[in-house]
Enzyme design. Structure first.
Site, PDB file in Angstrom:
ATOM      1  N   LYS A  41       1.000  -1.137  -0.493  1.00  0.00           N
ATOM      2  CA  LYS A  41       0.058  -0.052   0.092  1.00  0.00           C
ATOM      3  C   LYS A  41       0.860   0.959  -0.072  1.00  0.00           C
ATOM      4  O   LYS A  41       1.536   1.354   0.822  1.00  0.00           O
ATOM      5  CB  LYS A  41      -1.018   0.065   0.931  1.00  0.00           C
ATOM      6  CG  LYS A  41      -1.857   1.115   0.828  1.00  0.00           C
ATOM      7  CD  LYS A  41      -2.820   2.091   0.381  1.00  0.00           C
ATOM      8  CE  LYS A  41      -2.003   3.277   1.814  1.00  0.00           C
ATOM      9  NZ  LYS A  41      -1.997   4.242   1.546  1.00  0.00           N
ATOM     10  N   GLY A  61       7.018   5.418   7.752  1.00  0.00           N
ATOM     11  CA  GLY A  61       5.888   6.972   8.142  1.00  0.00           C
ATOM     12  C   GLY A  61       6.580   7.338   9.805  1.00  0.00           C
ATOM     13  O   GLY A  61       7.227   6.946  10.110  1.00  0.00           O
ATOM     14  N   THR A  80       5.383   8.571  13.577  1.00  0.00           N
ATOM     15  CA  THR A  80       5.377   7.721  14.523  1.00  0.00           C
ATOM     16  C   THR A  80       3.906   7.642  14.875  1.00  0.00           C
ATOM     17  O   THR A  80       3.919   6.891  15.537  1.00  0.00           O
ATOM     18  CB  THR A  80       6.492   8.755  15.323  1.00  0.00           C
ATOM     19  OG1 THR A  80       7.392   8.704  14.860  1.00  0.00           O
ATOM     20  CG2 THR A  80       6.510   7.926  16.537  1.00  0.00           C
ATOM     21  N   THR A 123       1.491   7.146  13.206  1.00  0.00           N
ATOM     22  CA  THR A 123       1.216   6.767  12.334  1.00  0.00           C
ATOM     23  C   THR A 123       1.188   5.149  12.586  1.00  0.00           C
ATOM     24  O   THR A 123       0.437   4.101  12.391  1.00  0.00           O
ATOM     25  CB  THR A 123       1.312   6.758  10.476  1.00  0.00           C
ATOM     26  OG1 THR A 123       0.623   7.725  10.312  1.00  0.00           O
ATOM     27  CG2 THR A 123       0.075   5.213  10.115  1.00  0.00           C
ATOM     28  N   GLU A 162       9.301   1.667  10.767  1.00  0.00           N
ATOM     29  CA  GLU A 162      10.192   2.170  10.506  1.00  0.00           C
ATOM     30  C   GLU A 162       9.892   3.659  10.096  1.00  0.00           C
ATOM     31  O   GLU A 162       9.301   3.955   9.306  1.00  0.00           O
ATOM     32  CB  GLU A 162      11.623   2.663   9.213  1.00  0.00           C
ATOM     33  CG  GLU A 162      12.024   1.004   9.026  1.00  0.00           C
ATOM     34  CD  GLU A 162      13.007   0.795   9.597  1.00  0.00           C
ATOM     35  OE1 GLU A 162      13.426   2.027  10.635  1.00  0.00           O
ATOM     36  OE2 GLU A 162      13.714  -0.841   9.372  1.00  0.00           O
ATOM     37  N   CYS A 181      13.231  11.097   6.081  1.00  0.00           N
ATOM     38  CA  CYS A 181      13.394  10.481   8.035  1.00  0.00           C
ATOM     39  C   CYS A 181      15.013  10.578   8.375  1.00  0.00           C
ATOM     40  O   CYS A 181      15.600  11.057   9.509  1.00  0.00           O
ATOM     41  CB  CYS A 181      12.961   8.869   7.988  1.00  0.00           C
ATOM     42  SG  CYS A 181      13.952   7.970   6.813  1.00  0.00           S
ATOM     43  N   GLU A 229       9.198  16.330  15.272  1.00  0.00           N
ATOM     44  CA  GLU A 229       9.746  16.109  13.651  1.00  0.00           C
ATOM     45  C   GLU A 229       8.803  17.378  12.742  1.00  0.00           C
ATOM     46  O   GLU A 229       7.278  16.879  12.603  1.00  0.00           O
ATOM     47  CB  GLU A 229       9.166  14.714  13.014  1.00  0.00           C
ATOM     48  CG  GLU A 229      10.338  14.448  11.880  1.00  0.00           C
ATOM     49  CD  GLU A 229      10.060  12.704  11.253  1.00  0.00           C
ATOM     50  OE1 GLU A 229       8.414  12.700  11.260  1.00  0.00           O
ATOM     51  OE2 GLU A 229      10.495  12.903  10.636  1.00  0.00           O
TER      52      GLU A 229
HETATM   53  P1  NDP Z   1       2.380   7.958   7.154  1.00  0.00           P
HETATM   54  O1  NDP Z   1       2.461   7.526   8.471  1.00  0.00           O
HETATM   55  O2  NDP Z   1       1.489   9.841   7.034  1.00  0.00           O
HETATM   56  O3  NDP Z   1       2.409   7.392   6.281  1.00  0.00           O
HETATM   57  C1  NDP Z   1       3.112   6.086   5.701  1.00  0.00           C
HETATM   58  C2  NDP Z   1       2.218   5.385   5.407  1.00  0.00           C
HETATM   59  O4  NDP Z   1       1.099   4.474   5.502  1.00  0.00           O
HETATM   60  C3  NDP Z   1       1.376   6.375   4.332  1.00  0.00           C
HETATM   61  O5  NDP Z   1       1.193   5.229   2.851  1.00  0.00           O
HETATM   62  C4  NDP Z   1      -0.166   5.795   4.485  1.00  0.00           C
HETATM   63  O6  NDP Z   1      -1.200   5.936   3.411  1.00  0.00           O
HETATM   64  C5  NDP Z   1      -0.493   5.233   5.620  1.00  0.00           C
HETATM   65  N1  NDP Z   1      -0.857   5.160   6.573  1.00  0.00           N
HETATM   66  C6  NDP Z   1      -1.319   6.271   7.602  1.00  0.00           C
HETATM   67  N2  NDP Z   1      -2.963   5.888   7.637  1.00  0.00           N
HETATM   68  C7  NDP Z   1      -2.216   4.547   8.259  1.00  0.00           C
HETATM   69  C8  NDP Z   1      -3.072   4.087   8.947  1.00  0.00           C
HETATM   70  N3  NDP Z   1      -4.135   3.956  10.139  1.00  0.00           N
HETATM   71  N4  NDP Z   1      -2.878   2.444   9.006  1.00  0.00           N
HETATM   72  C9  NDP Z   1      -1.677   1.572   7.988  1.00  0.00           C
HETATM   73  N5  NDP Z   1      -1.543   2.390   6.647  1.00  0.00           N
HETATM   74  C10 NDP Z   1      -1.749   4.010   6.993  1.00  0.00           C
HETATM   75  O7  NDP Z   1       3.650   8.722   6.621  1.00  0.00           O
HETATM   76  P2  NDP Z   1       3.956  10.019   6.115  1.00  0.00           P
HETATM   77  O8  NDP Z   1       3.796   9.628   4.661  1.00  0.00           O
HETATM   78  O9  NDP Z   1       3.527  11.284   6.683  1.00  0.00           O
HETATM   79  O10 NDP Z   1       5.742   9.801   5.536  1.00  0.00           O
HETATM   80  C11 NDP Z   1       6.260  10.943   6.827  1.00  0.00           C
HETATM   81  C12 NDP Z   1       6.912  10.205   8.130  1.00  0.00           C
HETATM   82  O11 NDP Z   1       7.616   8.506   7.520  1.00  0.00           O
HETATM   83  C13 NDP Z   1       7.415  11.128   8.275  1.00  0.00           C
HETATM   84  O12 NDP Z   1       7.412  10.619   9.342  1.00  0.00           O
HETATM   85  C14 NDP Z   1       9.282  10.332   7.933  1.00  0.00           C
HETATM   86  O13 NDP Z   1      10.144  10.069   9.309  1.00  0.00           O
HETATM   87  C15 NDP Z   1       8.935   9.392   7.657  1.00  0.00           C
HETATM   88  N6  NDP Z   1      10.002   8.360   7.432  1.00  0.00           N
HETATM   89  C16 NDP Z   1      10.172   7.164   8.376  1.00  0.00           C
HETATM   90  C17 NDP Z   1      11.687   6.692   7.806  1.00  0.00           C
HETATM   91  C18 NDP Z   1      12.739   5.517   8.264  1.00  0.00           C
HETATM   92  O14 NDP Z   1      13.357   4.821   7.568  1.00  0.00           O
HETATM   93  N7  NDP Z   1      12.077   5.831   9.609  1.00  0.00           N
HETATM   94  C19 NDP Z   1      12.364   6.583   5.692  1.00  0.00           C
HETATM   95  C20 NDP Z   1      11.177   7.425   5.530  1.00  0.00           C
HETATM   96  C21 NDP Z   1      10.126   8.204   5.983  1.00  0.00           C
HETATM   97  P3  NDP Z   1      -1.666   7.579   2.887  1.00  0.00           P
HETATM   98  O15 NDP Z   1       0.046   8.446   3.169  1.00  0.00           O
HETATM   99  O16 NDP Z   1      -2.517   7.240   1.594  1.00  0.00           O
HETATM  100  O17 NDP Z   1      -2.628   8.351   3.750  1.00  0.00           O
END
Ligand code: NDP
Length: 481
Positions: free
Chosen positions: A173, A226, A228, A230, A248, A282, A385
Site C-alpha cells: 500500500k 511512516g 511515529t 501512524t 521505520e 527521515c 519532527e
Molecule cells: P504517514 O505515517 O502519514 O504514512 C505512511 C504510510 O502509512 C502511507 O502509505 C499512509 O497512507 C499509510 N497510513 C496512514 N494511516 C494509516 C493507518 N492508520 N494504518 C495503516 N497505514 C496508514 O507518513 P508520511 O507518508 O507522512 O511519511 C512521512 C513520515 O515517514 C515521516 O515521519 C518520516 O520520518 C517517516 N519516514 C521514516 C523512514 C524510516 O526509515 N524510519 C523513512 C522515510 C520516512 P496515505 O499516505 O495514503 O494516507
C-alpha cells in the site's frame, strides 16, 4: 486523465468503491492523475490472490526467484528516465535527486536481495553427542507493506524485494500522495515474469486501505515506514493479531560539528543533510549542534551555502530544492516556523514562500530553506519532527553537552558527528541513542548493515540479512542422535 488502478493477481483492477482520488503535482498544484480509492474489499481480494500464489512461489528455487528479481532490476534500469520523471512530478522532488538517489536505489534493492538469497547459511548446533539441531528459515505467507511519500519507489522496493526474495507474496500500500512509480513498478514486475499474485499493489488512503491491511487476519507480517503516530496505529491493529511488525518511523536527527572538524566537508554535507529532498527524508539532520569556538565561522559558511541553493522547477536538472509534497504539509511546516518565533527563536534565513518562480510552478508548494537559532532543546520546534526544509542551529560547550542535546528527544533514528579525533568519534557514536551514527559523512548507505530506529523512531531492524530474517520465521529442528 491517467487512472491508477490496483494491481491484483497480475491484473490492473478498478477499486470496488468505483471512486477515485486526485493525484496532484506539488510543483504546479495541478491534478495529474486519479488513483483508486480502495478499502477493505480490495485488500481482501489482494490478500486472497497473494495467498493463492504463495505455495508455488515459496517452492520456486532460490536461483529462479533470484533470476526474476534481477529481471525486475533490469526493467527498472531500462525505464530509468521515465521513473525519475514520474517520481519528480508526483512528489515535487528535484529530478536530479530522483536520478541520483531514488531510481538507482530501487535497482540496487532488487539486485541486492536477488543475490543475497543465494548466500544464506543454515546454522547447526550439536547438543553433545545427543542431538543435532539445525535452523531453517521459512517465509510466512502474505506480507503487508506500507510505504510513505517521501522516497516512494526507493522505500516500496526496499520492502517488496526482500519480502518476495525470501519466498513471501505481498500486498503493498503506497502513499496515496505518490502512487505513480508504484503503478509503473507493477507493470515492470509483470513484464519481468514475476508470477501473478506474488506482488499485489492496493492504492488508497491509509485510514481505509492501510488499516485494512494491518488488521487483516491473513496477513501475518507488516513492514511499515511512516510517521511515529501512524506507527502507533499500525501497532494497535497488528498487535492483537500477533503479527510480526517492523516499524521505520520518524526522526529528529542531531548533526554534531566539533571544533576540530574539517569544515570543507562538514559545511556542504550539512547543507545536504538539512535540505536534501526539501528536508523530507527521515534521516535529515534537522538539529545542528556546533561547538562554540567554530560556531560563528561554521554558521557564516552554512548560511552562505544555503543561500546558494536553487529553488525551482523540479524538472529542471539544476534545481536543488523542489516543492513540498502537498499544500497541507507546507502549511504544517510553516506552522513550525511560526511556532519557532513564538518560542523565542530567530529565523536567520528562509521561512517564506519563494517569489519570482517561473510561471509553470507559481502555484506549487515551495518554501525557502530555513535556519532557526536561539531555541532551547526542550522547545517543541526542537522536539517534534518537522519533515521540511527547516533546521535549527545551537552552540554547545563540551562533548557531554553535545551528547545530552543529541539524546534529548523521544526519537533515535540517526545522527552525524563531525570530528578529526578518532577516539572522540567512537565515544560519541557509542553514547548517542540512535540506530545509525555517521562519522564525517551523511546518508552513506551500505545495504548490508542493520537499519532502524531506537526509542520512538521504530521497532526492529531491516537491511541485509536482518531483512531476510524479518521476512522469514526461524524454525529449530532437533534430531536425536
Ligand atoms: P504517514 O505515517 O502519514 O504514512 C505512511 C504510510 O502509512 C502511507 O502509505 C499512509 O497512507 C499509510 N497510513 C496512514 N494511516 C494509516 C493507518 N492508520 N494504518 C495503516 N497505514 C496508514 O507518513 P508520511 O507518508 O507522512 O511519511 C512521512 C513520515 O515517514 C515521516 O515521519 C518520516 O520520518 C517517516 N519516514 C521514516 C523512514 C524510516 O526509515 N524510519 C523513512 C522515510 C520516512 P496515505 O499516505 O495514503 O494516507
Amino acid at each position: 486523465m491517467k487512472r491508477v488502478l490496483n494491481f491484483i493477481d497480475g491484473q490492473f483492477e478498478p477499486p470496488c468503491s468505483g471512486r477515485y482520488l486526485p493525484d496532484v503535482n506539488p510543483a504546479t498544484g495541478q491534478v495529474i492523475a486519479e488513483l483508486a480509492e480502495s478499502g477493505a474489499e480490495d485488500v481482501d481480494a489482494a490478500v486472497a490472490a497473494a495467498s493463492r500464489a504463495f505455495d508455488a512461489w515459496r517452492r520456486t528455487p532460490a536461483e529462479e526467484r533470484s533470476r526474476l528479481l534481477i529481471r525486475v532490476a533490469e526493467r527498472i534500469e531500462e525505464n530509468f528516465e521515465e521513473l525519475a520523471q514520474l517520481e519528480s512530478e508526483d512528489s515535487g522532488k528535484p529530478i536530479a535527486l530522483a536520478r541520483r538517489i531514488d531510481v538507482p536505489r530501487a535497482v540496487r534493492n532488487f539486485r541486492f536481495f536477488a543475490t543475497a538469497i543465494l548466500h544464506v547459511e543454515t546454522p547447526a548446533h550439536m547438543t553433545d553427542d545427543r542431538a543435532l539441531n539445525y535452523t531453517i528459515r521459512q517465509p510466512l505467507g502474505v506480507a503487508g507493506l506500507i510505504s510513505p511519500w517521501n522516497l516512494p519507489l526507493y522505500l516500496l522496493t526496499w520492502k517488496v524485494a526482500p519480502a518476495i526474495a525470501a519466498g513471501n507474496c505481498c500486498v503493498a500500500k503506497p502513499s496515496e500522495l505518490t502512487p505513480l512509480t508504484a503503478d509503473r513498478l507493477a507493470a515492470l514486475i509483470a513484464e519481468a515474469g514475476i508470477p501473478p499474485g506474488v506482488v499485489n499493489i492496493v492504492h488508497g488512503p491509509g485510514a481505509s486501505a492501510g488499516r485494512a491491511l494491518t488488521s487483516h487476519p491473513k496477513v501475518p507480517l507488516i513492514s511499515f515506514t511512516g510517521g511515529t503516530k501512524t506507527g502507533a496505529d499500525v501497532m494497535a491493529h497488528a498487535g492483537p493479531l500477533f503479527k510480526k511488525v517492523s516499524l521505520e518511523l520518524g526522526g529528529k536527527n542531531p548533526n554534531i560539528v566539533f571544533a576540530d572538524a574539517d569544515l570543507d566537508q562538514a559545511v556542504p554535507t550539512s547543507i545536504q543533510s538539512s535540505f536534501a529532498n526539501q528536508g523530507e527524508i527521515c534521516l535529515c539532520g534537522s538539529r545542528l549542534f556546533v561547538e562554540k569556538p567554530i560556531y560563528d565561522e561554521f554558521l557564516g559558511r552554512f548560511l552562505e551555502g544555503t543561500k546558494k541553493l536553487r529553488i525551482g522547477d523540479p524538472l529542471d536538472a539544476s534545481t536543488d530544492v523542489g516543492a513540498l509534497v502537498s499544500d497541507a504539509h507546507r502549511g504544517k511546516v510553516e506552522g513550525y516556523v511560526a511556532l519557532a518565533r513564538e518560542e523565542g527563536g530567530e529565523i536567520l534565513i528562509g521561512g517564506k514562500r519563494p517569489r519570482n518562480l517561473p510561471e509553470r510552478i507559481q502555484n506549487g508548494y515551495f518554501l525557502e530553506p530555513t535556519v532557526i537559532a536561539g531555541l532551547d532543546c526542550g522547545r517543541r520546534v526542537m522536539q517534534e519532527e518537522i519533515f521540511g526544509p527547516v533546521v535549527t542551529v545551537t552552540p554547545f560547550g563540551s562533548t557531554e553537552e553535545a551528547i545530552a542535546y543529541a539524546n534529548s528527544t523521544r526519537y533515535g533514528l540517526s545522527a552525524s558527528v563531525w570530528t578529526r579525533d578518532l577516539q572522540k568519534a567512537h565515544r560519541v557514536a557509542a553514547a548517542i541513542d540512535s540506530g545509525t551514527v555517521w562519522v564525517n559523512t551523511w546518508l552513506l548507505r551500505d545495504l548490508r548493515v542493520p537499519f532502524g530506529g531506537m526509542k520512538e523512531s521504530g521497532v526492529g531492524r531491516e537491511g541485509g540479512f536482518d531483512s531476510l530474517d524479518f521476512f522469514t520465521e526461524a524454525k529449530n529442528v532437533c534430531v536425536k542422535l
